[in-house]
Write an enzyme that holds these catalytic residues in place. Structure first.
Site, PDB file in Angstrom:
ATOM      1  N   HIS A 164       0.835  -1.208   0.000  1.00  0.00           N
ATOM      2  CA  HIS A 164       0.000   0.000   0.000  1.00  0.00           C
ATOM      3  C   HIS A 164       0.869   1.257   0.000  1.00  0.00           C
ATOM      4  CE1 HIS A 164      -3.462   2.491   1.732  1.00  0.00           C
ATOM      5  NE2 HIS A 164      -2.408   3.231   2.058  1.00  0.00           N
ATOM      6  N   GLU A 165       1.831   1.327   0.915  1.00  0.00           N
ATOM      7  CA  GLU A 165       2.612   2.554   1.069  1.00  0.00           C
ATOM      8  C   GLU A 165       3.587   2.770  -0.087  1.00  0.00           C
ATOM      9  OE1 GLU A 165       1.790   4.697   3.139  1.00  0.00           O
ATOM     10  OE2 GLU A 165       0.614   3.565   4.584  1.00  0.00           O
TER      11      GLU A 165
ATOM     12  N   HIS B 237       0.634   4.233  -2.951  1.00  0.00           N
ATOM     13  CA  HIS B 237       0.804   5.688  -2.988  1.00  0.00           C
ATOM     14  C   HIS B 237       1.939   6.107  -3.919  1.00  0.00           C
ATOM     15  CE1 HIS B 237      -2.182   6.448  -0.014  1.00  0.00           C
ATOM     16  NE2 HIS B 237      -1.525   5.887   0.987  1.00  0.00           N
TER      17      HIS B 237
ATOM     18  N   GLU C 117      -6.701   6.466  -0.730  1.00  0.00           N
ATOM     19  CA  GLU C 117      -6.510   5.297   0.136  1.00  0.00           C
ATOM     20  C   GLU C 117      -7.090   4.043  -0.520  1.00  0.00           C
ATOM     21  OE1 GLU C 117      -4.534   5.374   2.511  1.00  0.00           O
ATOM     22  OE2 GLU C 117      -4.354   7.552   2.706  1.00  0.00           O
TER      23      GLU C 117
END
Length: 709
Positions: free
Chosen positions: A436-437, A441, A494
């Site tokens: 995810h990070e 992103h 998100e």
């Protein structure tokens, strides 16, 4: 707790306390490292007081009363006074749970949902608690004045008091005087854009249609008056100056213990930012921060996130002190080295892919101090588009912040999967946070026109893959993802990052990096990771505010959208079973694990690409429409929402320990009991002798930020 303004939300008496422990990593540091942690922690907690002002009008005042009371008497002393004067043990627990939750959330709105929670004891009994204390008896006039000013707000939960928002959307926000509508906020932003000033560290007061005041957080005082479209705008520096003076003092002390010249540069710009209020200085600090590769002690401070502001223009304060987990960091560094190859699996047209993913620093950390209104499991910073997209960023995995499910709170899990979920949730969470990070992103390209009118893409030739037409939307030089997409941007981003994490988790190449040597467990871990994500979407219905048709939390809204995508994928891939348990309506979530790498992967891949195209091209209208359709809650899901709310497990209250300097000048780790009383005592300790700063700063503008029906 619930998120309905029809019923009051209380802190459940069953609410657990989650302890954020970092003693072992801290004690492994040398004296220099311990001093660095100590002063950065002190700076963080000083700035943290701003968070209460951003939450609500009444929050700083109650924060002041709590800290005054318990800095003069122990929780046990106050408890005995209350018990002797008619409080039951249950009354005391309800009171202390409320106070602990209030302190941890930086106010009386939940950090996970932005909805109001109120004391469960009667208003008169709360006032009685205040009157019994030594602090009250030393200054009853001030206590009574404060109580008279806030007791209505503390107990009122109906619209507009029930949720954070703008008055014309049915809510209230500490960033804006309560007479400001969305149009007013956007107009004030137009003015700030016209003078090239960031809104990040500001509040706004509207005195009249012809007069606005921008309050800038800084040590420096002073101001200037502008005229914009016939309207007077005052820009006044020195908001929260008493807090910022102490932030700067501690940062200057901390700078004596830096590990290298890059950190020295970073601190120079931090100090200038908090002294002057200039956001450009903070950007310079973040440029230095991303160059400080894999430090043993990782820190960051500033107005770094945008979740709390209804329109996402303004930031909330975060002060973070963490210590590296070297074993997990080695795995994450390997992920960074293979990031470009993994991203190819998204199979996007080359125009929508970054030409090269800058290799960011990615560390796994144990949190020592998280001075803000909510706890993060992972962070991708900085949030300045011009730095993140063109210079680089950092990712951090906050390992000791992961949720810890148990059998009592694992609602809607099939019985046959319960043990599996409990066993592998942490492993699945690690995989999701990592992907995810970094790749969530960190992926995707934004199409820009710079200040000189030049485009960073082949304008006139790149086509929208869904319409076949040449793209005609992009970002202007003064626009960012946050300012352009506004209210929807946080949940959208998100959701995009979570979706990318889910998709990439299905490939062995990801698992070889993040779960080496555990090949026999991969299928179980990824099943639990997907199942947990979909459960979060279902359980997150409790954070949907039916009265306003708004979602109260960005991550949860995104996960609900993912649940909808998987339900719509067909083939009975995901389904929700309506049943009964203990004589009450109940739900079970079913996920066909055999289809995760086929039906699931394809549905998520298509969804991600749509999200990316709208984001890349700055197509606000198309992207907002598409994403909001996924967030719609129809009659069936409103029914599910009622069931979810009846079964809702209380979110833990987080206890953070602290540091102190002893008589010998040594830095010691200070621990508190894992109880509501321990949480209260910890916050009193965090703020020590600086609580007197809060009341005068609240008193200056309290009348301007109080809603008058």
């Amino acid at each position: 707790m619930n998120s309905s303004s029809e019923k009051p939300a209380y802190i459940s008496i069953e609410t657990p306390i989650k302890v954020l422990d970092c003693k072992k990593p801290f004690e492994s540091l040398d004296s220099k490292g311990k001093n660095y942690c100590y002063y950065f922690t002190r700076a963080s907690w000083e700035g943290h007081k701003v968070c209460y002002f951003y939450k609500s009008y009444e929050s700083p005042a109650l924060f002041y009363l709590i800290c005054k009371i318990f800095s003069m008497q122990s929780t046990e002393e106050v408890k005995q006074l209350c018990i002797k004067n008619g409080f039951s043990e249950e009354d005391w627990k309800k009171l202390t749970l409320y106070l602990a939750a209030f302190l941890q959330n930086c106010g009386n709105y939940s950090s996970f949902g932005d909805y109001k929670f109120i004391p469960e004891i009667p208003k008169q009994q709360f006032y009685q608690f205040l009157k019994l204390t030594e602090a009250y008896n030393l200054d009853p006039i001030k206590f009574d004045s404060i109580w008279e000013s806030i007791h209505h707000e503390l107990y009122e939960y109906r619209k507009p008091y029930g949720s954070i928002g703008l008055i014309d959307k049915g809510g209230l926000s500490g960033y804006y005087s309560p007479n400001m509508t969305e149009a007013d906020v956007r107009f004030s932003q137009e003015f700030l854009d016209s003078i090239g000033m960031s809104a990040l560290n500001t509040r706004v007061i509207k005195y009249s249609d012809q007069h606005y005041q921008i309050l800038v957080c800084s040590c420096k005082s002073g101001g200037k008056v502008y005229e914009y479209k016939g309207v007077k705008f005052g820009v006044l520096y020195g908001d929260f100056n008493e807090f910022m003076v102490k932030v700067v003092h501690n940062l200057k002390e901390c700078a004596k213990y830096v590990a290298n010249d890059t950190q020295k540069e970073m601190f120079k710009h931090y100090i200038d930012h908090f002294e002057t209020g200039n956001v450009e200085s903070h950007k310079k600090s973040q440029r230095a921060w991303i160059k400080d590769k894999s430090p043993e002690i990782e820190t960051n401070i500033g107005f770094n996130e945008h979740y709390l502001d209804p329109l996402k223009f303004r930031g909330e304060f975060i002060g973070l002190v963490t210590i590296q987990n070297k074993e997990q960091t080695a795995l994450l560094n390997n992920l960074v080295n293979n990031a470009q190859e993994l991203l190819k699996k998204l199979d996007w047209p080359k125009e929508y892919v970054r030409e090269a993913l800058m290799k960011p620093d990615f560390t796994s950390l144990e949190v020592l101090t998280s001075a803000t209104y909510r706890l993060f499991s992972g962070i991708n910073l900085p949030n300045y588009d011009e730095i993140r997209n063109f210079e680089g960023f950092k990712n951090v995995n906050l390992a000791n912040c992961y949720p810890t499910p148990d059998k009592k709170t694992a609602h809607f899990v099939k019985d046959e999967d319960l043990d599996l979920v409990l066993k592998y949730t942490a492993n699945g969470f690690f995989v999701k946070v990592a992907l995810h990070e970094l790749l969530g992103h960190g992926s995707g390209r934004l199409f820009y026109r710079d200040q000189d009118g030049k485009f960073n893409f082949d304008k006139g030739n790149i086509k929208n893959p869904f319409t076949g037409e040449v793209i005609n939307t992009w970002y202007e030089h003064n626009e960012t993802w946050y300012t352009k997409f506004g209210t929807v941007c946080s949940a959208y981003e998100e959701c995009r990052a979570d979706s990318i994490a889910m998709f990439l988790s299905t490939f062995n190449e990801s698992l070889e990096i993040l779960l080496p040597g555990r090949e026999k467990e991969w299928d179980d871990i990824i099943y639990v990771a997907w199942y947990d994500m979909l459960l979060a979407g279902l359980r997150g219905l409790s954070l949907y505010i039916a009265e306003t048709k708004l979602w109260g939390q960005a991550h949860t809204a995104g996960r609900y959208a993912i649940l909808k995508v998987c339900l719509e994928a067909g083939n009975n891939f995901v389904r929700i079973e309506e049943t009964e348990r203990d004589g009450k309506p109940y739900l079970y979530l079913h996920l066909d694990r055999s289809q995760i790498k086929t039906t699931g992967r394809k549905a998520i891949q298509d969804f991600i690409f749509r999200l990316q195209v709208y984001k890349s091209t700055g197509d606000v209208q198309g992207g907002t429409k598409f994403f909001n359709e996924k967030l719609e809650v129809d009659e069936k899901f409103l029914k599910y929402r009622e069931i979810v709310m009846q079964q809702q497990a209380p979110r833990p209250i987080v206890l953070q320990h602290d540091l102190r300097k002893n008589d010998k000048g040594e830095i010691e780790y200070v621990s508190f009991e894992p109880s509501p009383e321990g949480v209260i005592e910890s916050y009193v300790f965090h703020h020590k002798d600086t609580i007197e700063d809060v009341y005068p700063l609240w008193n200056i503008y309290k009348d301007m930020f109080r809603y008058k029906a």
